[in-house]
Design a protein around this motif. Structure first.
Motif, PDB file in Angstrom:
ATOM      1  N   MET A   1      52.056  12.087  14.332  1.00 48.91           N
ATOM      2  CA  MET A   1      50.742  12.615  14.699  1.00 48.91           C
ATOM      3  C   MET A   1      49.768  11.457  14.927  1.00 48.91           C
ATOM      4  N   SER A   2      49.043  11.496  16.042  1.00 46.50           N
ATOM      5  CA  SER A   2      48.106  10.425  16.359  1.00 46.50           C
ATOM      6  C   SER A   2      46.905  10.467  15.423  1.00 46.50           C
ATOM      7  N   LEU A   3      46.209   9.314  15.330  1.00 49.52           N
ATOM      8  CA  LEU A   3      45.020   9.237  14.478  1.00 49.52           C
ATOM      9  C   LEU A   3      43.954  10.209  14.961  1.00 49.52           C
ATOM     10  N   ASN A   4      43.832  10.351  16.285  1.00 53.78           N
ATOM     11  CA  ASN A   4      42.848  11.276  16.846  1.00 53.78           C
ATOM     12  C   ASN A   4      43.144  12.712  16.422  1.00 53.78           C
ATOM     13  N   GLN A   5      44.422  13.102  16.448  1.00 54.70           N
ATOM     14  CA  GLN A   5      44.791  14.458  16.049  1.00 54.70           C
ATOM     15  C   GLN A   5      44.542  14.671  14.559  1.00 54.70           C
ATOM     16  N   GLN A   6      44.752  13.625  13.761  1.00 53.37           N
ATOM     17  CA  GLN A   6      44.486  13.720  12.323  1.00 53.37           C
ATOM     18  C   GLN A   6      43.010  14.009  12.066  1.00 53.37           C
ATOM     19  N   HIS A   7      42.138  13.330  12.827  1.00 60.03           N
ATOM     20  CA  HIS A   7      40.701  13.555  12.666  1.00 60.03           C
ATOM     21  C   HIS A   7      40.318  14.968  13.108  1.00 60.03           C
ATOM     22  N   ILE A   8      40.927  15.439  14.182  1.00 66.28           N
ATOM     23  CA  ILE A   8      40.650  16.800  14.656  1.00 66.28           C
ATOM     24  C   ILE A   8      41.050  17.818  13.596  1.00 66.28           C
ATOM     25  N   ASN A   9      42.221  17.617  13.003  1.00 60.09           N
ATOM     26  CA  ASN A   9      42.690  18.527  11.953  1.00 60.09           C
ATOM     27  C   ASN A   9      41.783  18.463  10.726  1.00 60.09           C
ATOM     28  N   ALA A  10      41.326  17.248  10.395  1.00 61.71           N
ATOM     29  CA  ALA A  10      40.438  17.084   9.238  1.00 61.71           C
ATOM     30  C   ALA A  10      39.111  17.789   9.478  1.00 61.71           C
ATOM     31  N   ARG A  11      38.596  17.722  10.697  1.00 64.01           N
ATOM     32  CA  ARG A  11      37.338  18.411  11.019  1.00 64.01           C
ATOM     33  C   ARG A  11      37.530  19.927  10.960  1.00 64.01           C
ATOM     34  N   ARG A  12      38.696  20.383  11.355  1.00 65.63           N
ATOM     35  CA  ARG A  12      38.981  21.820  11.290  1.00 65.63           C
ATOM     36  C   ARG A  12      39.007  22.294   9.831  1.00 65.63           C
ATOM     37  N   ARG A  13      39.656  21.504   8.976  1.00 64.41           N
ATOM     38  CA  ARG A  13      39.711  21.870   7.552  1.00 64.41           C
ATOM     39  C   ARG A  13      38.320  21.839   6.924  1.00 64.41           C
ATOM     40  N   LEU A  14      37.520  20.864   7.330  1.00 63.92           N
ATOM     41  CA  LEU A  14      36.166  20.752   6.795  1.00 63.92           C
ATOM     42  C   LEU A  14      35.331  21.972   7.167  1.00 63.92           C
ATOM     43  N   GLN A  15      35.451  22.425   8.391  1.00 63.47           N
ATOM     44  CA  GLN A  15      34.713  23.618   8.813  1.00 63.47           C
ATOM     45  C   GLN A  15      35.138  24.846   8.004  1.00 63.47           C
ATOM     46  N   ASN A  16      36.416  24.922   7.680  1.00 66.54           N
ATOM     47  CA  ASN A  16      36.895  26.033   6.854  1.00 66.54           C
ATOM     48  C   ASN A  16      36.282  25.976   5.459  1.00 66.54           C
ATOM     49  N   GLN A  17      36.197  24.763   4.899  1.00 62.63           N
ATOM     50  CA  GLN A  17      35.622  24.612   3.560  1.00 62.63           C
ATOM     51  C   GLN A  17      34.131  24.934   3.553  1.00 62.63           C
ATOM     52  N   LEU A  18      33.456  24.563   4.628  1.00 68.09           N
ATOM     53  CA  LEU A  18      32.021  24.836   4.733  1.00 68.09           C
ATOM     54  C   LEU A  18      31.753  26.290   5.113  1.00 68.09           C
ATOM     55  N   ASN A  19      32.791  26.958   5.572  1.00 67.74           N
ATOM     56  CA  ASN A  19      32.661  28.333   6.065  1.00 67.74           C
ATOM     57  C   ASN A  19      31.680  28.393   7.236  1.00 67.74           C
ATOM     58  N   HIS A  20      31.784  27.388   8.101  1.00 76.00           N
ATOM     59  CA  HIS A  20      30.951  27.348   9.310  1.00 76.00           C
ATOM     60  C   HIS A  20      31.763  26.753  10.452  1.00 76.00           C
ATOM     61  N   ARG A  21      31.931  27.521  11.503  1.00 74.95           N
ATOM     62  CA  ARG A  21      32.627  27.051  12.691  1.00 74.95           C
ATOM     63  C   ARG A  21      31.591  26.599  13.715  1.00 74.95           C
ATOM     64  N   PHE A  22      31.633  25.328  14.081  1.00 69.01           N
ATOM     65  CA  PHE A  22      30.638  24.772  14.995  1.00 69.01           C
ATOM     66  C   PHE A  22      30.835  25.301  16.410  1.00 69.01           C
ATOM     67  N   SER A  23      29.756  25.817  16.985  1.00 68.84           N
ATOM     68  CA  SER A  23      29.801  26.218  18.392  1.00 68.84           C
ATOM     69  C   SER A  23      29.715  24.987  19.282  1.00 68.84           C
ATOM     70  N   ASN A  24      29.123  23.913  18.737  1.00 66.29           N
ATOM     71  CA  ASN A  24      29.065  22.626  19.436  1.00 66.29           C
ATOM     72  C   ASN A  24      29.801  21.595  18.577  1.00 66.29           C
ATOM     73  N   PRO A  25      31.108  21.436  18.774  1.00 67.89           N
ATOM     74  CA  PRO A  25      31.906  20.523  17.942  1.00 67.89           C
ATOM     75  C   PRO A  25      31.434  19.076  17.994  1.00 67.89           C
ATOM     76  N   ASP A  26      30.747  18.705  19.078  1.00 64.75           N
ATOM     77  CA  ASP A  26      30.277  17.322  19.196  1.00 64.75           C
ATOM     78  C   ASP A  26      29.251  16.979  18.118  1.00 64.75           C
ATOM     79  N   LEU A  27      28.511  17.981  17.654  1.00 71.35           N
ATOM     80  CA  LEU A  27      27.541  17.736  16.585  1.00 71.35           C
ATOM     81  C   LEU A  27      28.252  17.338  15.295  1.00 71.35           C
ATOM     82  N   LEU A  28      29.326  18.029  14.976  1.00 68.85           N
ATOM     83  CA  LEU A  28      30.085  17.685  13.773  1.00 68.85           C
ATOM     84  C   LEU A  28      30.732  16.317  13.929  1.00 68.85           C
ATOM     85  N   LYS A  29      31.263  16.049  15.104  1.00 68.40           N
ATOM     86  CA  LYS A  29      31.884  14.743  15.346  1.00 68.40           C
ATOM     87  C   LYS A  29      30.867  13.623  15.164  1.00 68.40           C
TER      88      LYS A  29
END
Length: 235
Positions: free
Chosen positions: A1-29
């Motif tokens: 798995m590439s480093l970029n994909q790892q970060h994408i997966n980590a951001r997905r898990r973080l959104q689950n923990q926060l219970n907030h799905r970003f409509s603008n993912p660039d803000l979270l990035k």
């Protein structure tokens, strides 16, 4: 798995923990991007998030402790929004796994550095408020901090550790502590201060590291105060 994909997966898990799905993912990035990685980083978001956090925590304390005066509420808020507390919450959310860091920061352990974790957490609060609204950010902050507020000891002195230490030593007619910057590295948000607190003839020196000289001195004083209370329980 590439480093970029790892970060994408980590951001997905973080959104689950926060219970907030970003409509603008660039803000979270952006909220997770350190300036060593890109000019488009979290610093401006952190500026907003710091104010949002201060307000929400102040409001929570106001509601939770209706009989406490302002002079007692302020140090409680400071305890909750200090770097070490924010870093602890950031680690619980595994924010370090989602951080985008430059090569140097990555090699030096920046993903677990308290100052970076604390800044990123505040930036995330701002990103949520911009992605959704203030009330959503407030709801998430309340969820993350409610347990810590319920565990607060309101009988703790309103005076900061340096003041408490000075007054304790003066009451015993002992020499005042000497604070010294042992090392200073980095600049701005990446600044690190290694500070010592020397109790002189008592034979104890405490050490602490923080993103500001004041914070490091306060931590040193807290350690020294605890040592004195353990060493001289009847004083």
């Amino acid at each position: 798995m590439s480093l970029n994909q790892q970060h994408i997966n980590a951001r997905r898990r973080l959104q689950n923990q926060l219970n907030h799905r970003f409509s603008n993912p660039d803000l979270l990035k952006q909220a997770l991007t350190h300036r060593s990685h890109s000019p488009q980083n979290y610093e401006r978001l952190e500026f907003i998030g710091d104010s949002i956090l201060d307000y929400v925590i102040a409001k929570m304390l106001y509601e939770t402790f209706p009989k406490l005066p302002e002079g007692r509420l302020s140090p409680l808020r400071a305890q909750l929004v200090k770097e070490s507390t924010l870093a602890e919450i950031a680690r619980q959310l595994n924010i370090g796994d989602a951080l985008l860091l430059g090569v140097g920061e990555l090699k030096s352990g920046g993903h677990d550095r308290a100052s970076i974790l604390a800044d990123a957490l505040e930036a995330i609060f701002a990103a949520i408020s911009l992605d959704a609204d203030f009330m959503t950010a407030e709801k998430i902050i309340r969820q993350l901090f409610s347990e810590k507020i319920n565990q607060l000891d309101t009988n703790t002195s309103a005076k900061d550790p340096k003041t408490q230490l000075q007054e304790w030593l003066q009451a015993q007619k002992w020499a005042l502590p000497k604070y010294r910057i042992e090392q200073q590295t980095g600049e701005g948000n990446d600044a690190r201060f290694d500070v010592s607190c020397d109790l002189g003839e008592l034979g104890y020196i405490s050490h602490a590291t923080a993103s500001s000289r004041r914070a490091a001195e306060q931590e040193c004083a807290q350690q020294a105060l605890q040592w004195l209370k353990n060493r001289f329980p009847n004083k």
